[in-house]
Design a protein around this motif. Structure first.
Motif, mmCIF file in Angstrom:
data_model
loop_
_atom_site.group_PDB
_atom_site.id
_atom_site.type_symbol
_atom_site.label_atom_id
_atom_site.label_comp_id
_atom_site.label_asym_id
_atom_site.label_seq_id
_atom_site.Cartn_x
_atom_site.Cartn_y
_atom_site.Cartn_z
ATOM 1 N N ILE A 24 0.857 -1.190 0.000
ATOM 2 C CA ILE A 24 0.000 0.000 0.000
ATOM 3 C C ILE A 24 0.890 1.237 0.000
ATOM 4 O O ILE A 24 1.602 1.498 0.968
ATOM 5 N N GLN A 26 2.006 5.212 0.215
ATOM 6 C CA GLN A 26 1.568 6.318 1.056
ATOM 7 C C GLN A 26 0.799 7.302 0.187
ATOM 8 O O GLN A 26 1.234 7.651 -0.902
ATOM 9 N N ASP A 27 -0.330 7.749 0.695
ATOM 10 C CA ASP A 27 -1.104 8.737 -0.043
ATOM 11 C C ASP A 27 -0.941 10.076 0.654
ATOM 12 O O ASP A 27 -1.549 10.327 1.688
ATOM 13 N N GLU A 28 -0.091 10.932 0.094
ATOM 14 C CA GLU A 28 0.158 12.211 0.745
ATOM 15 C C GLU A 28 -0.829 13.282 0.320
ATOM 16 O O GLU A 28 -0.720 14.424 0.761
ATOM 17 N N HIS A 31 -1.742 18.028 -1.945
ATOM 18 C CA HIS A 31 -0.877 19.124 -1.505
ATOM 19 C C HIS A 31 0.066 18.611 -0.431
ATOM 20 O O HIS A 31 -0.333 18.398 0.691
ATOM 21 N N ILE A 32 1.306 18.403 -0.818
ATOM 22 C CA ILE A 32 2.236 17.834 0.149
ATOM 23 C C ILE A 32 2.950 18.942 0.894
ATOM 24 O O ILE A 32 3.411 19.915 0.307
ATOM 25 N N VAL A 33 3.004 18.785 2.188
ATOM 26 C CA VAL A 33 3.653 19.763 3.052
ATOM 27 C C VAL A 33 4.814 19.068 3.755
ATOM 28 O O VAL A 33 4.689 17.915 4.138
ATOM 29 N N CYS A 34 5.928 19.763 3.886
ATOM 30 C CA CYS A 34 7.126 19.152 4.478
ATOM 31 C C CYS A 34 7.390 17.784 3.862
ATOM 32 O O CYS A 34 7.586 16.785 4.564
ATOM 33 N N ARG A 35 7.392 17.757 2.553
ATOM 34 C CA ARG A 35 7.639 16.490 1.848
ATOM 35 C C ARG A 35 9.016 15.966 2.199
ATOM 36 O O ARG A 35 10.003 16.683 2.126
ATOM 37 N N ILE A 36 9.044 14.699 2.608
ATOM 38 C CA ILE A 36 10.328 14.098 2.976
ATOM 39 C C ILE A 36 10.887 13.357 1.765
ATOM 40 O O ILE A 36 10.163 12.677 1.047
ATOM 41 N N ASP A 37 12.158 13.511 1.577
ATOM 42 C CA ASP A 37 12.850 12.855 0.469
ATOM 43 C C ASP A 37 13.197 11.425 0.883
ATOM 44 O O ASP A 37 14.349 11.102 1.203
ATOM 45 N N TYR A 38 12.172 10.560 0.903
ATOM 46 C CA TYR A 38 12.395 9.186 1.372
ATOM 47 C C TYR A 38 13.360 8.439 0.451
ATOM 48 O O TYR A 38 13.198 8.476 -0.765
ATOM 49 N N PHE A 42 13.230 2.751 1.748
ATOM 50 C CA PHE A 42 12.328 3.145 2.835
ATOM 51 C C PHE A 42 10.885 3.016 2.364
ATOM 52 O O PHE A 42 10.045 2.399 3.014
ATOM 53 N N ARG A 50 2.486 -1.104 5.608
ATOM 54 C CA ARG A 50 1.104 -0.627 5.621
ATOM 55 C C ARG A 50 0.145 -1.771 5.291
ATOM 56 O O ARG A 50 -0.905 -1.909 5.899
ATOM 57 N N CYS B 22 11.822 24.401 3.990
ATOM 58 C CA CYS B 22 11.498 23.216 4.798
ATOM 59 C C CYS B 22 10.019 22.878 4.705
ATOM 60 O O CYS B 22 9.639 21.706 4.723
ATOM 61 N N LEU B 23 9.200 23.905 4.608
ATOM 62 C CA LEU B 23 7.760 23.673 4.539
ATOM 63 C C LEU B 23 7.404 22.912 3.261
ATOM 64 O O LEU B 23 6.434 22.162 3.209
ATOM 65 N N LEU B 26 11.848 18.403 2.928
ATOM 66 C CA LEU B 26 12.848 18.091 3.945
ATOM 67 C C LEU B 26 13.788 17.019 3.395
ATOM 68 O O LEU B 26 13.339 16.080 2.741
#
Lengths: 356, 380
Positions: A24, A26-28, A31-38, A42, A50, B22-23, B26
């Motif tokens: 499954i 991830q459904d962000e 509008h993604i906020v503080c998007r992490i560069d996975y 990972f 999930r 950052c917003l 990250l």
């Protein structure tokens, strides 16, 4: 059956191991906020997590998946929670083919491995506690104590890396309090002594631990006078090593305050106690003189004298305190000038009440 | 004397760039904060708020390029709200990110995420008390379930995690924002705070022997303020004196340390600075005995500014290293708090005429987010 948690799988193993599971993603949302560069691995691992946790499959392979996921993010409390569900389910299995002790030691080893680079991770420390709680509830006192002792040793190892690791000290305190073994407190006195005198006399965590150990874990009961004096003497011993060190002075003041607050303390005993430690605190100035330092210019020493004098509370003592505060304010502790000015005013008020 | 050599000027533009970047995005190491993403959003949104950016965009029509829009943030946060019909109709709150789908079996709210979500929404203009998208009653009911017999709070209803003073603080903030205290047994909560008192007068993270620490000291004191129970310290002359002494003694050279004999760290300028401000405030008279001035703000500001990253913006924990979102926010929060102490010329030079919005130091967010005119109980 040996625990297969020691078999570390990688993301490459996942499709085969979980051929029957649809990952499954991830459904962000749009509008993604503080998007992490996975990292890609990972994402793959967590896509499987999930899916597997949604089915609540508590199995060996689920356990292996959580191991992988925790390597990527040891702070994911949902993964830890799910892992424990797998563990307890496996341990509860009817066939009882798993060696409980070995199984749990394995997990503690994993936690230690993860903890190495994450010494301040709340979830890892909590996992150690959860395991101990399981042993306490599900097995016998002897095995529980065995685990406790190993964990106490573990915290001591952690202190080699970081003698002030807050989580390790909290965990250590929890173990001692949960063991409910009165004899453990004397051992802890010895341990705190080692950490202070052999380790680092400036380690506030160690002094804090000593406070708990001296009270035998019963902080609501003031120390017996004899113990209080012994601890006050110990504090002065610490202060003589480095009079500039805040810890032993605050420890001394705490001991004296606790005694003075105690309703069982007689007035003349109290007077004697304060005078005695005032005199002995003054004597620490000899250490400074011997080192060619100005004995009147040690802020933590003077601050302690001020506190004892305020506790004494007679006119002479308060006047002396006021003088010391003047030096603190103007000469020796200028960074806290406004604070000492404030305390001076308080003393002035107390003095003027006395002369009325 | 402040050392001019390592004190930088506050660089508003660079700070805006840092937080707005950052917003949006990250870097990979933040995957270890995957379950806490909402707290990262909280720091960024509130930093931009203190910097006046949201006001500029809304009221002065200032355009910032490649900015995350407030509405998008609101939508994203609402997407982390646990659906009431998910598993347990009695539970409601927010989760820290989108790492679990909304109807997933393990999708449970986390108290710290509920706290930050409500703060962010309120700051971005959502009326959290009345907005129908927010299940206020269920959130408060959930708090009641999270409170433990010893007065502390678990973070999730699974309860399979640590309980400490941080989560009590979160519970108090939630109750304040929603103006509903039926979720907290206040006497029990107060006794938990009391039990966290350490030998030197500070507050530990956990009771019965924990070591006094700047972060937990703030959490405990602010919780008491929110519960209207600060008098438990105020009426204990011994405690008040030792706590005050502990706080002011955290300033050794320039910055503040979190515990005796530890290194100075920028975030404690907020934790301990805010604590002092709260301790000096008499709720009964509404007077502020300015004990915050017991710190040397010229030195403290100098330390904080020396931790401002000259290229990336943001602030680091200590000098000469990379910034992180948490330390960046709390450094900014402290700079806002310290604006009161503008008398000295160094201060004027440091902030170069820049004004940060006033901070509410109990809640750790801008004062303007929780106005008395909008029904919020006045707080420092």
């Amino acid at each position: 059956m040996a625990s297969s948690t020691t078999t570390m799988i990688t993301t490459e193993d996942l499709p085969a191991l979980f051929h029957d599971v649809t990952p499954i993603p991830q459904d962000e949302g749009p509008h993604i906020v503080c998007r992490i560069d996975y990292p890609p691995e990972f994402t793959i691992a967590y896509d499987y997590f999930r899916a597997l946790s949604a089915k609540d499959e508590w199995s060996e392979r689920a356990l292996q998946l959580t191991t992988l996921c925790l390597q990527f993010n040891p702070a994911n409390y949902t993964v830890w929670h799910f892992r424990r569900k797998c563990m307890w389910a496996l341990l509860m299995k009817e066939d009882k083919s798993i060696d409980l002790e070995a199984f749990l030691v394995n997990d503690l080893t994993l936690a230690a491995a993860l903890g190495g680079e994450n010494p301040k991770n709340y979830q890892i420390w909590y996992h150690r506690r959860a395991i101990l709680e399981y042993v306490e509830q599900q097995t016998n006192k002897e095995l529980f104590y065995t685990f406790c002792r190993r964990e106490l040793d573990y915290t001591a190892e952690v202190f080699q890396e970081d003698s002030k690791n807050y989580h390790a000290w909290c965990f250590r305190q929890w173990i001692l309090q949960t063991m409910k073994a009165p004899a453990i407190w004397q051992e802890e006195m010895d341990f705190s002594h080692q950490m202070i005198m052999d380790g680092d006399v400036r380690n506030n965590s160690a002094w804090n631990q000593r406070w708990l150990a001296a009270h035998r874990g019963q902080l609501t009961t003031p120390l017996a006078l004899e113990t209080a004096q012994s601890e006050a003497d110990y504090a002065l011993q610490g202060a003589r090593i480095d009079p500039y060190n805040e810890c032993p002075w605050r420890y001394l003041i705490a001991i004296l305050k606790e005694q003075c607050r105690s309703s069982t303390m007689e007035e003349d005993k109290r007077t004697w106690l304060l005078q005695h430690y005032l005199d002995h605190a003054e004597l620490v100035k000899e250490v400074l003189k011997e080192a060619d330092k100005d004995p009147e210019a040690c802020p933590n020493l003077s601050a302690a004298l001020v506190d004892i004098l305020e506790m004494k509370g007679d006119t002479e003592a308060l006047t002396h305190a006021k003088q010391l505060m003047h030096y603190l304010e103007h000469d020796i502790d200028p960074i806290r000038a406004r604070y000492w000015a404030f305390r001076s005013k308080t003393i002035e008020q107390a003095l003027s009440l006395k002369s009325d | 004397m402040p050392s001019a050599s390592n004190s930088q000027k506050f660089d508003r533009e660079r700070q805006i760039a840092y937080f707005s970047t950052c917003l949006q995005q990250l870097p990979a190491p933040y995957c270890k904060l995957d379950t806490n993403r909402l707290t990262m959003v909280h720091f960024c949104v509130h930093a931009l708020d203190l910097l006046g950016v949201w006001d500029e965009m809304e009221k002065q029509n200032v355009k910032y390029s490649s900015f995350v829009e407030a509405n998008n943030i609101i939508e994203w946060i609402l997407s982390t709200l646990m659906h009431i019909d998910n598993n347990d109709p009695q539970e409601a709150g927010f989760i820290g990110g989108t790492f679990l789908p909304p109807h997933h079996k393990y999708h449970h709210s986390h108290i710290a995420m509920t706290y930050t979500a409500l703060c962010i929404l309120q700051t971005l203009g959502v009326d959290v008390r009345n907005d129908p998208r927010i299940p206020q009653t269920a959130i408060i009911r959930t708090l009641r379930r999270l409170q433990q017999p010893d007065g502390s709070f678990a973070s999730t209803i699974q309860g399979d995690g640590e309980h400490d003073l941080r989560f009590l603080y979160c519970a108090c903030c939630i109750s304040y924002l929603l103006d509903d205290w039926s979720g907290i047994d206040i006497p029990r909560a107060v006794s938990y705070v009391r039990n966290c008192r350490s030998f030197d007068g500070a507050l530990a993270l956990v009771p019965h022997g924990g070591e006094g620490h700047g972060g937990s000291t703030f959490c405990g004191v602010a919780s008491l303020v929110l519960m209207n129970q600060l008098y438990v310290i105020g009426e204990d002359a011994d405690w008040k004196a030792s706590l005050l002494h502990w706080c002011v003694t955290r300033q050794q050279k320039q910055g503040l340390q979190g515990r005796p004999n530890k290194d100075e760290d920028t975030c404690y300028s907020y934790w301990i600075g805010a604590t002092l401000r709260l301790l000096g405030y008499d709720a009964g008279t509404g007077n502020e005995d300015d004990v915050l001035c017991f710190l040397d703000h010229a030195e403290l500001r100098s330390f904080v500014l020396s931790c401002q990253h000259p290229v990336l913006g943001g602030f680091s924990k200590v000098r000469n290293t990379y910034p992180d979102v948490l330390h960046s926010y709390y450094s900014l929060a402290y700079l806002s708090l310290s604006q009161k102490y503008r008398q000295d010329t160094q201060m004027k030079k440091d902030l170069e005429g820049v004004s940060l919005k006033a901070l509410n130091c109990t809640m750790g967010i801008g004062q303007a987010s929780i106005l008395a005119e909008e029904g919020f109980r006045p707080l420092l």
